[in-house]
Design a protein around this motif. Sequence first.
Motif, mmCIF file in Angstrom:
data_model
loop_
_atom_site.group_PDB
_atom_site.id
_atom_site.type_symbol
_atom_site.label_atom_id
_atom_site.label_comp_id
_atom_site.label_asym_id
_atom_site.label_seq_id
_atom_site.Cartn_x
_atom_site.Cartn_y
_atom_site.Cartn_z
ATOM 1 N N MET A 1 -9.058 -13.068 -4.990
ATOM 2 C CA MET A 1 -8.876 -12.069 -6.014
ATOM 3 C C MET A 1 -9.411 -12.521 -7.354
ATOM 4 O O MET A 1 -9.374 -11.762 -8.297
ATOM 5 N N ALA A 2 -9.915 -13.729 -7.433
ATOM 6 C CA ALA A 2 -10.407 -14.237 -8.710
ATOM 7 C C ALA A 2 -11.565 -13.391 -9.237
ATOM 8 O O ALA A 2 -11.779 -13.314 -10.428
ATOM 9 N N ASP A 3 -12.303 -12.737 -8.336
ATOM 10 C CA ASP A 3 -13.449 -11.939 -8.735
ATOM 11 C C ASP A 3 -13.086 -10.493 -9.039
ATOM 12 O O ASP A 3 -13.947 -9.703 -9.387
ATOM 13 N N MET A 4 -11.824 -10.137 -8.906
ATOM 14 C CA MET A 4 -11.398 -8.760 -9.127
ATOM 15 C C MET A 4 -11.551 -8.396 -10.600
ATOM 16 O O MET A 4 -11.012 -9.075 -11.469
ATOM 17 N N PRO A 5 -12.311 -7.328 -10.899
ATOM 18 C CA PRO A 5 -12.440 -6.893 -12.291
ATOM 19 C C PRO A 5 -11.084 -6.486 -12.862
ATOM 20 O O PRO A 5 -10.226 -5.977 -12.147
ATOM 21 N N LEU A 6 -10.916 -6.702 -14.133
ATOM 22 C CA LEU A 6 -9.664 -6.348 -14.805
ATOM 23 C C LEU A 6 -9.781 -4.975 -15.440
ATOM 24 O O LEU A 6 -10.851 -4.578 -15.898
ATOM 25 N N PRO A 7 -8.672 -4.233 -15.496
ATOM 26 C CA PRO A 7 -8.718 -2.922 -16.142
ATOM 27 C C PRO A 7 -8.897 -3.093 -17.650
ATOM 28 O O PRO A 7 -8.307 -3.984 -18.255
ATOM 29 N N GLN A 8 -9.731 -2.257 -18.228
ATOM 30 C CA GLN A 8 -9.994 -2.297 -19.663
ATOM 31 C C GLN A 8 -9.477 -1.045 -20.370
ATOM 32 O O GLN A 8 -9.196 -1.084 -21.559
ATOM 33 N N SER A 9 -9.432 0.066 -19.639
ATOM 34 C CA SER A 9 -8.984 1.321 -20.233
ATOM 35 C C SER A 9 -8.366 2.213 -19.164
ATOM 36 O O SER A 9 -8.703 2.117 -17.991
ATOM 37 N N LEU A 10 -7.468 3.074 -19.615
ATOM 38 C CA LEU A 10 -6.783 4.014 -18.740
ATOM 39 C C LEU A 10 -6.586 5.288 -19.559
ATOM 40 O O LEU A 10 -5.931 5.260 -20.597
ATOM 41 N N THR A 11 -7.181 6.385 -19.092
ATOM 42 C CA THR A 11 -7.088 7.641 -19.819
ATOM 43 C C THR A 11 -6.682 8.753 -18.868
ATOM 44 O O THR A 11 -7.310 8.937 -17.814
ATOM 45 N N MET A 18 -7.605 14.390 -14.005
ATOM 46 C CA MET A 18 -8.313 13.158 -13.648
ATOM 47 C C MET A 18 -7.696 11.973 -14.379
ATOM 48 O O MET A 18 -7.294 12.094 -15.532
ATOM 49 N N LEU A 19 -7.662 10.833 -13.690
ATOM 50 C CA LEU A 19 -7.285 9.573 -14.310
ATOM 51 C C LEU A 19 -8.557 8.750 -14.407
ATOM 52 O O LEU A 19 -9.220 8.489 -13.396
ATOM 53 N N GLU A 20 -8.910 8.362 -15.612
ATOM 54 C CA GLU A 20 -10.118 7.563 -15.834
ATOM 55 C C GLU A 20 -9.698 6.108 -16.031
ATOM 56 O O GLU A 20 -8.884 5.805 -16.902
ATOM 57 N N VAL A 21 -10.269 5.240 -15.213
ATOM 58 C CA VAL A 21 -9.948 3.816 -15.286
ATOM 59 C C VAL A 21 -11.255 3.043 -15.476
ATOM 60 O O VAL A 21 -12.172 3.151 -14.667
ATOM 61 N N GLY A 22 -11.329 2.281 -16.572
ATOM 62 C CA GLY A 22 -12.492 1.453 -16.850
ATOM 63 C C GLY A 22 -12.180 -0.001 -16.549
ATOM 64 O O GLY A 22 -11.091 -0.487 -16.865
ATOM 65 N N TYR A 23 -13.126 -0.687 -15.938
ATOM 66 C CA TYR A 23 -12.928 -2.081 -15.534
ATOM 67 C C TYR A 23 -13.894 -3.016 -16.250
ATOM 68 O O TYR A 23 -14.929 -2.593 -16.768
ATOM 69 N N SER A 24 -13.563 -4.297 -16.224
ATOM 70 C CA SER A 24 -14.338 -5.322 -16.919
ATOM 71 C C SER A 24 -15.744 -5.525 -16.354
ATOM 72 O O SER A 24 -16.592 -6.109 -17.017
ATOM 73 N N ASP A 25 -16.009 -5.022 -15.158
ATOM 74 C CA ASP A 25 -17.356 -5.148 -14.594
ATOM 75 C C ASP A 25 -18.258 -3.993 -15.036
ATOM 76 O O ASP A 25 -19.376 -3.862 -14.568
ATOM 77 N N GLY A 26 -17.747 -3.151 -15.942
ATOM 78 C CA GLY A 26 -18.529 -2.039 -16.458
ATOM 79 C C GLY A 26 -18.357 -0.743 -15.678
ATOM 80 O O GLY A 26 -18.841 0.304 -16.098
ATOM 81 N N LYS A 27 -17.678 -0.795 -14.534
ATOM 82 C CA LYS A 27 -17.473 0.418 -13.741
ATOM 83 C C LYS A 27 -16.314 1.227 -14.313
ATOM 84 O O LYS A 27 -15.293 0.674 -14.738
ATOM 85 N N THR A 28 -16.495 2.530 -14.316
ATOM 86 C CA THR A 28 -15.448 3.458 -14.715
ATOM 87 C C THR A 28 -15.304 4.485 -13.617
ATOM 88 O O THR A 28 -16.299 5.033 -13.138
ATOM 89 N N PHE A 29 -14.074 4.730 -13.194
ATOM 90 C CA PHE A 29 -13.809 5.690 -12.134
ATOM 91 C C PHE A 29 -12.983 6.838 -12.689
ATOM 92 O O PHE A 29 -12.045 6.619 -13.458
ATOM 93 N N ARG A 30 -13.330 8.042 -12.290
ATOM 94 C CA ARG A 30 -12.549 9.234 -12.605
ATOM 95 C C ARG A 30 -11.899 9.679 -11.307
ATOM 96 O O ARG A 30 -12.567 10.206 -10.430
ATOM 97 N N LEU A 31 -10.598 9.421 -11.200
ATOM 98 C CA LEU A 31 -9.859 9.699 -9.978
ATOM 99 C C LEU A 31 -9.078 10.999 -10.107
ATOM 100 O O LEU A 31 -8.199 11.110 -10.973
ATOM 101 N N PRO A 32 -9.361 11.982 -9.247
ATOM 102 C CA PRO A 32 -8.576 13.212 -9.272
ATOM 103 C C PRO A 32 -7.109 12.920 -8.944
ATOM 104 O O PRO A 32 -6.814 12.111 -8.051
ATOM 105 N N PHE A 33 -6.201 13.576 -9.643
ATOM 106 C CA PHE A 33 -4.778 13.390 -9.374
ATOM 107 C C PHE A 33 -4.476 13.719 -7.911
ATOM 108 O O PHE A 33 -3.659 13.049 -7.274
#
Length: 163
Positions: A1-11, A18-33
């Motif tokens: 798990m050492a390589d697991m990106p950390l969350p940077q934002s949650l909107t 939608m729940l928007e989650v941004g991670y330290s690897d630059g990926k952002t996901f928009r997850l439908p509720f």
Amino acid sequence: MADMPLPQSLTVHAASRMLEVGYSDGKTFRLPFELMRVYSPSAEVQGHGPGQEVLQTGKRHVGIDNIEQVGNYAIKPFFSDGHESGLFTWHYLYELGEKQDALWKEYEARLQAAGVDRDAPMPQKAGSSCGTGGGCGSSAPAPESSAASSGGGCGSGSCGCAS
């Protein structure tokens, strides 16, 4: 798990559900509720072991009323339909984002196989305390394997519901 990106934002985007989650690897996901609710890692959804998953329907318009952070590893969303027993780890949210398209297809296939519509109301189970959102007040975070086959919840006997 050492390589697991950390969350940077949650909107929370309430209007678009939608729940928007941004991670330290630059990926952002928009997850439908709805996706989150249908794949909640709770025992109510995942069951108490393999093959006991409960197909969720009628969740298209579900909202999130509140979110609590759980330690440094998860969030606990409070869904508008009363469901609040799923702990979504940062890793599980990342997996939901990465596998979103495949998970939607799997959900649609499960609906078709069951002969039910996505918007059909959930059937009520007589005498079930776990299927109504009561009973299992806490659930284990989703395992580190696959989001689609996560067994989270009470499979290890970690809650007070009978298996």
